[in-house]
Design a protein around this motif. Structure first.
Motif, PDB file in Angstrom:
ATOM      1  N   LYS A  96      46.976 -26.278   4.455  1.00 24.54           N
ATOM      2  CA  LYS A  96      47.087 -25.863   5.852  1.00 24.54           C
ATOM      3  C   LYS A  96      47.858 -24.545   5.918  1.00 24.54           C
ATOM      4  O   LYS A  96      48.913 -24.390   5.330  1.00 24.54           O
ATOM      5  CB  LYS A  96      47.820 -26.936   6.657  1.00 24.54           C
ATOM      6  CG  LYS A  96      47.753 -26.738   8.161  1.00 24.54           C
ATOM      7  CD  LYS A  96      48.359 -27.922   8.882  1.00 24.54           C
ATOM      8  CE  LYS A  96      48.241 -27.743  10.392  1.00 24.54           C
ATOM      9  NZ  LYS A  96      48.827 -28.911  11.121  1.00 24.54           N
ATOM     10  N   GLY A  97      47.302 -23.599   6.640  1.00 22.13           N
ATOM     11  CA  GLY A  97      47.900 -22.284   6.726  1.00 22.13           C
ATOM     12  C   GLY A  97      47.222 -21.273   5.833  1.00 22.13           C
ATOM     13  O   GLY A  97      47.420 -20.063   5.995  1.00 22.13           O
ATOM     14  N   ILE A  98      46.427 -21.749   4.855  1.00 26.91           N
ATOM     15  CA  ILE A  98      45.692 -20.852   3.964  1.00 26.91           C
ATOM     16  C   ILE A  98      44.187 -21.001   4.162  1.00 26.91           C
ATOM     17  O   ILE A  98      43.463 -20.009   4.195  1.00 26.91           O
ATOM     18  CB  ILE A  98      46.067 -21.116   2.491  1.00 26.91           C
ATOM     19  CG1 ILE A  98      47.546 -20.814   2.260  1.00 26.91           C
ATOM     20  CG2 ILE A  98      45.207 -20.276   1.551  1.00 26.91           C
ATOM     21  CD1 ILE A  98      48.008 -21.050   0.848  1.00 26.91           C
ATOM     22  N   ARG A  99      43.728 -22.240   4.326  1.00 25.74           N
ATOM     23  CA  ARG A  99      42.295 -22.497   4.471  1.00 25.74           C
ATOM     24  C   ARG A  99      41.738 -21.777   5.705  1.00 25.74           C
ATOM     25  O   ARG A  99      42.289 -21.878   6.798  1.00 25.74           O
ATOM     26  CB  ARG A  99      42.033 -23.996   4.596  1.00 25.74           C
ATOM     27  CG  ARG A  99      40.561 -24.345   4.716  1.00 25.74           C
ATOM     28  CD  ARG A  99      40.337 -25.833   4.728  1.00 25.74           C
ATOM     29  NE  ARG A  99      40.986 -26.472   5.865  1.00 25.74           N
ATOM     30  CZ  ARG A  99      40.906 -27.779   6.113  1.00 25.74           C
ATOM     31  NH1 ARG A  99      40.262 -28.574   5.273  1.00 25.74           N
ATOM     32  NH2 ARG A  99      41.504 -28.285   7.169  1.00 25.74           N
ATOM     33  N   GLY A 100      40.666 -21.049   5.490  1.00 20.29           N
ATOM     34  CA  GLY A 100      39.997 -20.363   6.589  1.00 20.29           C
ATOM     35  C   GLY A 100      40.593 -19.025   6.959  1.00 20.29           C
ATOM     36  O   GLY A 100      40.058 -18.336   7.835  1.00 20.29           O
ATOM     37  N   THR A 101      41.680 -18.627   6.332  1.00 17.60           N
ATOM     38  CA  THR A 101      42.321 -17.354   6.648  1.00 17.60           C
ATOM     39  C   THR A 101      41.827 -16.261   5.700  1.00 17.60           C
ATOM     40  O   THR A 101      41.108 -16.524   4.733  1.00 17.60           O
ATOM     41  CB  THR A 101      43.846 -17.473   6.536  1.00 17.60           C
ATOM     42  OG1 THR A 101      44.200 -17.745   5.162  1.00 17.60           O
ATOM     43  CG2 THR A 101      44.362 -18.604   7.418  1.00 17.60           C
ATOM     44  N   TRP A 102      42.245 -15.028   5.972  1.00 17.21           N
ATOM     45  CA  TRP A 102      41.866 -13.920   5.099  1.00 17.21           C
ATOM     46  C   TRP A 102      42.477 -14.069   3.721  1.00 17.21           C
ATOM     47  O   TRP A 102      41.923 -13.590   2.726  1.00 17.21           O
ATOM     48  CB  TRP A 102      42.297 -12.595   5.720  1.00 17.21           C
ATOM     49  CG  TRP A 102      43.795 -12.429   5.843  1.00 17.21           C
ATOM     50  CD1 TRP A 102      44.579 -12.786   6.884  1.00 17.21           C
ATOM     51  CD2 TRP A 102      44.670 -11.880   4.847  1.00 17.21           C
ATOM     52  NE1 TRP A 102      45.902 -12.497   6.627  1.00 17.21           N
ATOM     53  CE2 TRP A 102      45.991 -11.927   5.390  1.00 17.21           C
ATOM     54  CE3 TRP A 102      44.486 -11.348   3.584  1.00 17.21           C
ATOM     55  CZ2 TRP A 102      47.093 -11.473   4.676  1.00 17.21           C
ATOM     56  CZ3 TRP A 102      45.586 -10.892   2.880  1.00 17.21           C
ATOM     57  CH2 TRP A 102      46.871 -10.954   3.433  1.00 17.21           C
ATOM     58  N   LYS A 103      43.632 -14.752   3.635  1.00 16.86           N
ATOM     59  CA  LYS A 103      44.249 -14.988   2.336  1.00 16.86           C
ATOM     60  C   LYS A 103      43.344 -15.823   1.437  1.00 16.86           C
ATOM     61  O   LYS A 103      43.200 -15.541   0.244  1.00 16.86           O
ATOM     62  CB  LYS A 103      45.585 -15.694   2.515  1.00 16.86           C
ATOM     63  CG  LYS A 103      46.655 -14.881   3.216  1.00 16.86           C
ATOM     64  CD  LYS A 103      47.939 -15.677   3.332  1.00 16.86           C
ATOM     65  CE  LYS A 103      49.018 -14.890   4.051  1.00 16.86           C
ATOM     66  NZ  LYS A 103      50.273 -15.669   4.184  1.00 16.86           N
ATOM     67  N   ALA A 104      42.736 -16.864   2.023  1.00 11.51           N
ATOM     68  CA  ALA A 104      41.841 -17.719   1.246  1.00 11.51           C
ATOM     69  C   ALA A 104      40.655 -16.927   0.726  1.00 11.51           C
ATOM     70  O   ALA A 104      40.229 -17.112  -0.418  1.00 11.51           O
ATOM     71  CB  ALA A 104      41.364 -18.889   2.102  1.00 11.51           C
ATOM     72  N   ARG A 105      40.116 -16.028   1.540  1.00  9.01           N
ATOM     73  CA  ARG A 105      38.970 -15.227   1.105  1.00  9.01           C
ATOM     74  C   ARG A 105      39.350 -14.260  -0.019  1.00  9.01           C
ATOM     75  O   ARG A 105      38.591 -14.055  -0.960  1.00  9.01           O
ATOM     76  CB  ARG A 105      38.394 -14.469   2.304  1.00  9.01           C
ATOM     77  CG  ARG A 105      37.725 -15.371   3.341  1.00  9.01           C
ATOM     78  CD  ARG A 105      36.974 -14.563   4.377  1.00  9.01           C
ATOM     79  NE  ARG A 105      37.886 -13.848   5.272  1.00  9.01           N
ATOM     80  CZ  ARG A 105      38.363 -14.344   6.400  1.00  9.01           C
ATOM     81  NH1 ARG A 105      38.025 -15.570   6.778  1.00  9.01           N
ATOM     82  NH2 ARG A 105      39.173 -13.625   7.165  1.00  9.01           N
ATOM     83  N   VAL A 106      40.542 -13.671   0.103  1.00  6.90           N
ATOM     84  CA  VAL A 106      41.000 -12.751  -0.945  1.00  6.90           C
ATOM     85  C   VAL A 106      41.240 -13.498  -2.249  1.00  6.90           C
ATOM     86  O   VAL A 106      40.813 -13.062  -3.332  1.00  6.90           O
ATOM     87  CB  VAL A 106      42.278 -12.016  -0.496  1.00  6.90           C
ATOM     88  CG1 VAL A 106      42.874 -11.221  -1.658  1.00  6.90           C
ATOM     89  CG2 VAL A 106      41.985 -11.099   0.668  1.00  6.90           C
ATOM     90  N   TYR A 107      41.932 -14.638  -2.161  1.00  4.75           N
ATOM     91  CA  TYR A 107      42.180 -15.443  -3.353  1.00  4.75           C
ATOM     92  C   TYR A 107      40.873 -15.912  -3.984  1.00  4.75           C
ATOM     93  O   TYR A 107      40.716 -15.902  -5.212  1.00  4.75           O
ATOM     94  CB  TYR A 107      43.047 -16.652  -3.003  1.00  4.75           C
ATOM     95  CG  TYR A 107      44.482 -16.324  -2.672  1.00  4.75           C
ATOM     96  CD1 TYR A 107      45.165 -15.325  -3.355  1.00  4.75           C
ATOM     97  CD2 TYR A 107      45.169 -17.016  -1.673  1.00  4.75           C
ATOM     98  CE1 TYR A 107      46.485 -15.019  -3.059  1.00  4.75           C
ATOM     99  CE2 TYR A 107      46.491 -16.716  -1.365  1.00  4.75           C
ATOM    100  CZ  TYR A 107      47.145 -15.713  -2.059  1.00  4.75           C
ATOM    101  OH  TYR A 107      48.438 -15.418  -1.762  1.00  4.75           O
ATOM    102  N   MET A 108      39.932 -16.341  -3.141  1.00  2.57           N
ATOM    103  CA  MET A 108      38.661 -16.828  -3.655  1.00  2.57           C
ATOM    104  C   MET A 108      37.906 -15.727  -4.388  1.00  2.57           C
ATOM    105  O   MET A 108      37.335 -15.950  -5.470  1.00  2.57           O
ATOM    106  CB  MET A 108      37.813 -17.376  -2.502  1.00  2.57           C
ATOM    107  CG  MET A 108      36.493 -17.984  -2.940  1.00  2.57           C
ATOM    108  SD  MET A 108      36.695 -19.460  -3.977  1.00  2.57           S
ATOM    109  CE  MET A 108      37.244 -20.645  -2.738  1.00  2.57           C
TER     110      MET A 108
END
Length: 296
Positions: A96-108
């Motif tokens: 929670k707090g990472i899923r669906g955010t731009w951070k998750a896309r960058v990490y992915m």
């Protein structure tokens, strides 16, 4: 009219069946025929039927069993490491707090980078930039910690570990992608209700989340296991099967026999044996998955 409708689905899958026969069935059959003959690489038309003598030869070859041992260690190490690391990273991205955010896309995007890189390039990168005894990143980071590195790929005690780690880096993105997609489909209501009931993080993860995605875990395990079992490109470009025969997996032995020495009969006997092993593992998994679903 009813008969026409009954056979209509066959027409839709027929192109796929024909393509599978041409691209998979025919080469497998040809490989099996070659395995029953004494045949050289540069004289494929000159064949001598020897029956199952090639299979008896590999059963009497001590190098074959060394390759089997190396393949088992390499396959199990790659599979276990990829699945565990993939679960950890996917769980982190699903927090929670990472899923669906731009951070998750960058990490992915960062984690998926090895997945879009060819196995040969992964092996070359590992050999030149990661495991090199003088200029490799791994020894550099060890030196920052005050530790002395070694020649990871030329040391028989460490070559297999370095090879497994490199292959994990290549295959773990597949696990991350599938596990992240599976975890993302779990409704928030299930997690929230479990937390309301007093379940801790350990209970939530191992008693709730992992059982829900157990099918995906089994699927990823099967895909990575069969991929690692027949891996050639990464091992060839990383160690070439050395030092000695430490990383001489079965696919490397097939290459050495078929291309280097030209013994196509023996090479195809090992290849067909590998095909049977992979087929048995895949069929056993499918049967077990069906029984498990029927039990539910």
């Amino acid at each position: 009219m009813r008969s026409h409708n009954m056979f209509r689905p066959v027409f839709f899958i027929m192109p796929g069946i024909l393509l599978g026969i041409l691209t998979l069935g025919f080469p497998i059959l040809q490989g099996f025929i070659y395995s029953l003959n004494y045949i050289r690489l540069f004289s494929l038309a000159d064949q001598t039927f020897v029956g199952f003598q090639n299979y008896l030869r590999i059963l009497k070859d001590s190098i074959f069993f060394l390759s089997v041992r190396s393949t088992v260690v390499f396959t199990l190490g790659t599979t276990a490491g990829s699945v565990v690391i993939g679960l950890v990273i996917a769980s982190f991205l699903n927090c929670k707090g990472i899923r669906g955010t731009w951070k998750a896309r960058v990490y992915m995007a960062f984690f998926l980078l090895p997945f879009v890189t060819t196995p040969v390039v992964v092996g070359v990168i590992g050999r030149l930039y990661v495991w090199d005894p003088e200029y490799g990143l791994f020894n550099y980071f060890l030196s920052l910690l005050g530790m002395k590195g070694t020649g990871w790929l030329v040391n028989p005690a460490t070559a297999m570990y370095a090879t497994i780690a490199t292959n994990i880096w290549r295959l773990v993105p597949l696990a991350i992608l599938i596990f992240y997609a599976a975890l993302s489909t779990i409704p928030e209501e299930i997690i929230e209700s479990t937390q309301v009931d007093g379940a801790g993080t350990f209970t939530l993860y191992f008693k709730i989340l992992l059982p829900i995605i157990q099918f995906h875990i089994g699927f990823v395990t099967l895909i990575i296991l069969t991929s690692a079992f027949r891996e050639f490109d990464t091992v060839f470009s990383l160690t070439g099967g050395g030092p000695g025969r430490v990383t001489n997996v079965l696919s490397m032995m097939v290459y050495t026999l078929g291309v280097s020495t030209g013994d196509m009969g023996l090479a195809n006997a090992i290849s067909f044996t590998m095909f049977i092993i992979v087929a048995v593992i895949s069929i056993a998994y499918i049967k077990a998955a069906r029984l498990d679903r029927m039990g539910e």
